[in-house]
Enzyme design. Structure first.
Site, PDB file in Angstrom:
ATOM      1  N   HIS A   1      20.968 -37.826 -22.591  1.00  0.00           N
ATOM      2  CA  HIS A   1      19.989 -38.439 -23.498  1.00  0.00           C
ATOM      3  C   HIS A   1      19.712 -37.556 -24.714  1.00  0.00           C
ATOM      4  CE1 HIS A   1      19.366 -41.645 -20.654  1.00  0.00           C
ATOM      5  NE2 HIS A   1      19.191 -40.748 -19.693  1.00  0.00           N
TER       6      HIS A   1
ATOM      7  N   ASN B   1      -0.246  -0.041   6.381  1.00  0.00           N
ATOM      8  CA  ASN B   1       0.370  -0.890   5.366  1.00  0.00           C
ATOM      9  C   ASN B   1       0.928  -2.100   6.107  1.00  0.00           C
ATOM     10  OD1 ASN B   1       1.878  -2.039   3.345  1.00  0.00           O
ATOM     11  ND2 ASN B   1       3.348  -0.356   3.150  1.00  0.00           N
ATOM     12  N   GLY B   2       0.672  -3.300   5.630  1.00  0.00           N
ATOM     13  CA  GLY B   2       1.214  -4.493   6.294  1.00  0.00           C
ATOM     14  C   GLY B   2       0.106  -5.430   6.743  1.00  0.00           C
TER      15      GLY B   2
ATOM     16  N   ARG C   1       2.846   1.913  -7.293  1.00  0.00           N
ATOM     17  CA  ARG C   1       2.956   0.737  -6.426  1.00  0.00           C
ATOM     18  C   ARG C   1       1.820  -0.263  -6.680  1.00  0.00           C
ATOM     19  NH1 ARG C   1       6.143   2.387  -1.668  1.00  0.00           N
ATOM     20  NH2 ARG C   1       5.219   0.757  -0.416  1.00  0.00           N
TER      21      ARG C   1
ATOM     22  N   LYS D   1       1.918  -8.404 -18.701  1.00  0.00           N
ATOM     23  CA  LYS D   1       1.968  -8.863 -17.310  1.00  0.00           C
ATOM     24  C   LYS D   1       0.868  -9.869 -17.024  1.00  0.00           C
ATOM     25  CE  LYS D   1       3.590  -8.883 -13.166  1.00  0.00           C
ATOM     26  NZ  LYS D   1       4.787  -9.736 -13.038  1.00  0.00           N
TER      27      LYS D   1
ATOM     28  N   GLU E   1      13.091 -14.179 -21.458  1.00  0.00           N
ATOM     29  CA  GLU E   1      12.109 -13.100 -21.395  1.00  0.00           C
ATOM     30  C   GLU E   1      12.717 -11.720 -21.515  1.00  0.00           C
ATOM     31  OE1 GLU E   1      10.403 -14.273 -17.488  1.00  0.00           O
ATOM     32  OE2 GLU E   1       8.509 -13.797 -18.460  1.00  0.00           O
TER      33      GLU E   1
ATOM     34  N   GLU F   1      13.355 -21.993 -14.532  1.00  0.00           N
ATOM     35  CA  GLU F   1      12.997 -20.595 -14.262  1.00  0.00           C
ATOM     36  C   GLU F   1      14.161 -19.664 -14.628  1.00  0.00           C
ATOM     37  OE1 GLU F   1      10.562 -18.819 -13.804  1.00  0.00           O
ATOM     38  OE2 GLU F   1      11.104 -17.074 -12.620  1.00  0.00           O
TER      39      GLU F   1
ATOM     40  N   CYS G   1       0.820  -1.206   0.000  1.00  0.00           N
ATOM     41  CA  CYS G   1       0.000   0.000   0.000  1.00  0.00           C
ATOM     42  C   CYS G   1       0.860   1.266   0.000  1.00  0.00           C
ATOM     43  CB  CYS G   1      -0.870   0.031   1.244  1.00  0.00           C
ATOM     44  SG  CYS G   1      -1.717  -1.502   1.548  1.00  0.00           S
TER      45      CYS G   1
ATOM     46  N   TRP H   1      -3.698  -2.009  -1.287  1.00  0.00           N
ATOM     47  CA  TRP H   1      -3.562  -3.257  -2.049  1.00  0.00           C
ATOM     48  C   TRP H   1      -4.132  -4.312  -1.119  1.00  0.00           C
ATOM     49  CZ3 TRP H   1      -2.279  -5.490  -6.587  1.00  0.00           C
ATOM     50  CH2 TRP H   1      -1.810  -6.804  -6.585  1.00  0.00           C
TER      51      TRP H   1
ATOM     52  N   LYS I   1      13.794 -16.636 -17.370  1.00  0.00           N
ATOM     53  CA  LYS I   1      14.103 -15.221 -17.090  1.00  0.00           C
ATOM     54  C   LYS I   1      15.005 -14.657 -18.191  1.00  0.00           C
ATOM     55  CE  LYS I   1      11.630 -14.264 -14.804  1.00  0.00           C
ATOM     56  NZ  LYS I   1      10.646 -15.063 -14.184  1.00  0.00           N
TER      57      LYS I   1
HETATM   58  C1  F6R Z   1       7.373 -15.068 -16.220  1.00  0.00           C
HETATM   59  C2  F6R Z   1       5.999 -14.656 -16.151  1.00  0.00           C
HETATM   60  C3  F6R Z   1       4.967 -15.502 -16.794  1.00  0.00           C
HETATM   61  C4  F6R Z   1       3.836 -15.770 -15.808  1.00  0.00           C
HETATM   62  C5  F6R Z   1       2.686 -16.535 -16.495  1.00  0.00           C
HETATM   63  C6  F6R Z   1       1.586 -16.841 -15.511  1.00  0.00           C
HETATM   64  O1  F6R Z   1       8.244 -14.140 -15.666  1.00  0.00           O
HETATM   65  O2  F6R Z   1       5.682 -13.649 -15.563  1.00  0.00           O
HETATM   66  O3  F6R Z   1       5.511 -16.697 -17.254  1.00  0.00           O
HETATM   67  O4  F6R Z   1       4.359 -16.497 -14.738  1.00  0.00           O
HETATM   68  O5  F6R Z   1       2.165 -15.768 -17.543  1.00  0.00           O
HETATM   69  O6  F6R Z   1       1.063 -15.693 -14.969  1.00  0.00           O
HETATM   70  P1  F6R Z   1       0.198 -15.730 -13.647  1.00  0.00           P
HETATM   71  O7  F6R Z   1       1.060 -16.231 -12.557  1.00  0.00           O
HETATM   72  O8  F6R Z   1      -0.235 -14.314 -13.438  1.00  0.00           O
HETATM   73  O9  F6R Z   1      -0.956 -16.666 -13.914  1.00  0.00           O
END
Ligand code: F6R
Length: 618
Positions: free
Chosen positions: A511, A105-106, A27, A613, A495, A488, A2, A79, A492
């Site tokens: 393999h 906040n918290g 934020r 996102k 991406e 992962e 928040c 939030w 990263k």
């Molecule tokens: C990777 C990333 C995406 C999400 C995926 C699922 O950095 O952000 O691979 O993890 O699109 O998104 P959520 O978790 O919002 O369902």
């Protein structure tokens, strides 16, 4: 999390506070509100306005019904954690007599028991929040004769958890009082005026002189003074500094990218995701669980569905859930799930992991699962989003809004939620003894410090990343819970650095994928902790295989692991933690590596090309 603003000075408080909230919009939030003190001695009153949704909604409310002039005020962008993002749950919250207004906040961990006590004393609470409890307690203390500063100290001594609280008292129009435990709070020091903010972005238009509060401190601001104490009233000091960041850097806490800021927020995010999970008797409790013990005892299979990074969190969860509960777990990409006609019935628990709570593939998958009479539990970071709303139960991750498109703190807190789920099911089913669960909880509670230790070594990783700007391909290897970490790490890099990167289970290399290895190819290896000696030794064999073919091996291995040294061209040390929890520390250098390499390559780290996102189309 928040956003918080406080002001006392000659300007119109409403303008300063709303402007401050606008500066904190980055934020992320789902409701907003302000409270102003309208002086009048013991007839002074609080004027307030609050509204769910964007700041524009609040501004419309204020425009339709103007608040009186005032020079003392507080504001908040929320939030949601406890309770949905509604008008009633928006801050500020007031005491029963509307004399005290408070923003927070918290997470107040012991709010449920405090709320029960207040309700037993005939207090009527109007929201579902933990915050309102603190507003009532504070008002009781000032009504009993304490000044607002003393009242705040008294109330803080009764609260558990993480909180920044900022309050005003209608009978005391010249001061704003705030407190901080484990949540950020900064004072802005002006000429004849003072400010409070969850970060300096809230006030850098007005002053660049700031004072950072320490842990467990209470601060009182008036026009001319700032006074700091601890929760027992002993005088304290803040750390004064001059802010030379521009607004864009201030929003990112001085970092160049939101992603980097979020990587560095991870110790806090992990700590927050663990807050309030144990009852006073020490048993695990999951607030929004909404599945009865009988329903949990009935579970004979768990299917985890998720996409991208969340899918990798699900892969780690499989190791933990199967180990602690002995329930078989399948992990499936949500985009594939319903098209294979999965075998589901009422004793299958489907766990949907989603940071945003809006991913269309995952949403469609849970709809299918529920149509087959399976129970669905969501692990989600976004309160009030569609996936938790359409699920039977939810565990919120409490990471705070994640702004960088590439998920970082979202991932770590998803892991925490998965561990908590596994331990909770183990507790209900009795597959682990209480002291074993207790031991893992203590290990989890130590993780924020371990993550901070990894972050303290960021420079080594940055140097490494900058040395690889000419690299076109990178491999990642892991075993057991380190395998999803390798995946992962590769994701990263794809991406945000747009590099070819692949993650493999180290044992699978021979393999086929080993054909990719050529002279100088960087291979990042997540080495399992020793103790599981077979696993560790097998990993070393895999590392030897790629090294013998000319790869440059960059090994992430725990402190004290000397066996790995002859096989590592570069060694990045990790804190010593149990194998199942190692992903929480092992992924952090991989996030830093990707972030720094993408920066060095000149890419927009927060808005990578072609990505969104929240992916709301199938
Ligand atoms: C990777 C990333 C995406 C999400 C995926 C699922 O950095 O952000 O691979 O993890 O699109 O998104 P959520 O978790 O919002 O369902």
């Amino acid at each position: 999390m928040c956003g918080i603003v406080g002001y006392v000075g000659p300007k119109q408080a409403q303008d300063v506070v709303v402007e401050g909230l606008r500066r904190l919009e980055y934020r992320g939030y789902d409701s907003a509100g302000v409270a102003l003190v309208i002086p009048g001695g013991t007839s002074g009153v609080i004027a307030e306005a609050k509204k769910a949704g964007k700041l524009a909604n609040l501004e419309k409310v204020i425009a339709d019904s103007t608040l009186p002039p005032s020079h003392t005020g507080i504001g908040h962008t929320r939030w949601a954690t406890h309770g949905a993002p509604t008008d009633a749950n928006a801050h500020p919250h007031l005491g029963s007599e509307r004399r005290v207004a408070l923003v927070h906040n918290g997470i107040i961990e012991n709010f449920a028991e405090l709320r029960t006590r207040l309700e037993d004393d005939d207090h009527v609470l109007l929201s579902e929040t933990d915050t309102e409890v603190a507003a009532h307690l504070l008002e009781l203390a000032v009504a009993a004769g304490a000044d607002l500063t003393t009242a705040m100290q008294q109330v803080c001594r009764r609260l558990e958890g993480a909180f920044t609280l900022v309050a005003v008292d209608a009978h005391d129009p010249d001061r704003v009082v705030a407190a901080r435990r484990n949540s950020p709070l900064v004072v802005g020091v002006g000429e004849g005026e003072h400010f409070l903010g969850s970060d300096v972005a809230a006030f850098i238009e007005h002053t660049r002189e700031a004072l950072e509060l320490g842990q467990d401190q209470v601060v009182t601001i008036t026009r001319d003074a700032v006074a700091i104490t601890d929760f027992d009233g002993r005088p304290g000091e803040g750390r004064a500094y001059h802010v030379d960041w521009d607004l864009s850097a201030a929003e990112k806490d001085g970092h160049d990218w939101f992603m980097r800021k979020e990587i560095f927020e991870q110790p806090r995010a992990v700590a927050d995701s663990l807050l309030g999970r144990r009852s006073t008797s020490g048993l695990l409790q999951l607030d929004e669980m909404r599945l009865s013990d009988d329903e949990i005892r009935d579970i004979d299979k768990i299917i985890i569905i998720a996409a991208g990074t969340s899918f990798y969190a699900g892969m780690v969860a499989k190791y933990a859930i199967e180990h602690w509960t002995r329930i078989p777990v399948e992990v499936e990409l949500s985009s594939e799930f319903r098209y294979r006609d999965p075998i589901l019935d009422h004793s299958t628990l489907v766990v949907a992991i989603s940071q945003s709570g809006e991913t269309a593939d995952t949403l469609q998958a849970i709809r299918h699962a529920r149509s087959q009479r399976s129970k669905v539990l969501a692990i989600c970071n976004t309160n009030g989003s569609t996936i938790p709303r359409e699920s039977d139960a939810v565990i919120y991750t409490h990471a705070g809004p994640e702004i960088g498109v590439a998920s970082t703190k979202g991932f770590l807190t998803q892991l925490v939620a998965c561990y908590l789920l596994a331990l909770y099911v183990a507790q209900v089913k009795g597959t682990r003894f209480g002291d074993e669960i207790e031991e893992v909880m203590s290990q989890l509670e130590a993780m924020p410090d371990h993550i901070a230790t990894v972050l303290a070594g960021a420079e080594q990783v940055y140097d490494l990343a900058r040395a690889h700007t000419g690299t076109r391909s990178v491999l990642f290897l892991g075993r057991h819970a380190g395998y999803p970490v390798a995946l992962e790490g590769a994701l990263k890099l794809k991406e945000i650095a747009y590099l070819h990167a692949e993650g493999f289970a180290a044992g699978e290399l021979k393999h086929g994928p080993i054909a990719l290895v050529e002279q100088g190819l960087p291979v990042l290896c997540v080495v399992p902790p020793r103790g599981r000696d077979q696993l560790h030794e097998k990993m070393i064999s895999g590392i030897q295989e790629v090294r013998a073919r000319g790869a440059q091996t960059i090994c992430l291995a725990e402190e004290g692991d000397t066996r790995i040294e002859p096989y590592a061209d570069v060694l990045i040390r990790l804190p010593k933690v149990p194998v199942l929890l190692q992903p929480l520390v092992a992924v952090v250098p991989l996030q830093l590596f990707a972030c720094e390499l993408a920066t060095a390559l000149g890419h927009d780290v927060d808005q990578p090309r072609n990505l969104a996102k929240s992916v709301t189309v199938e």
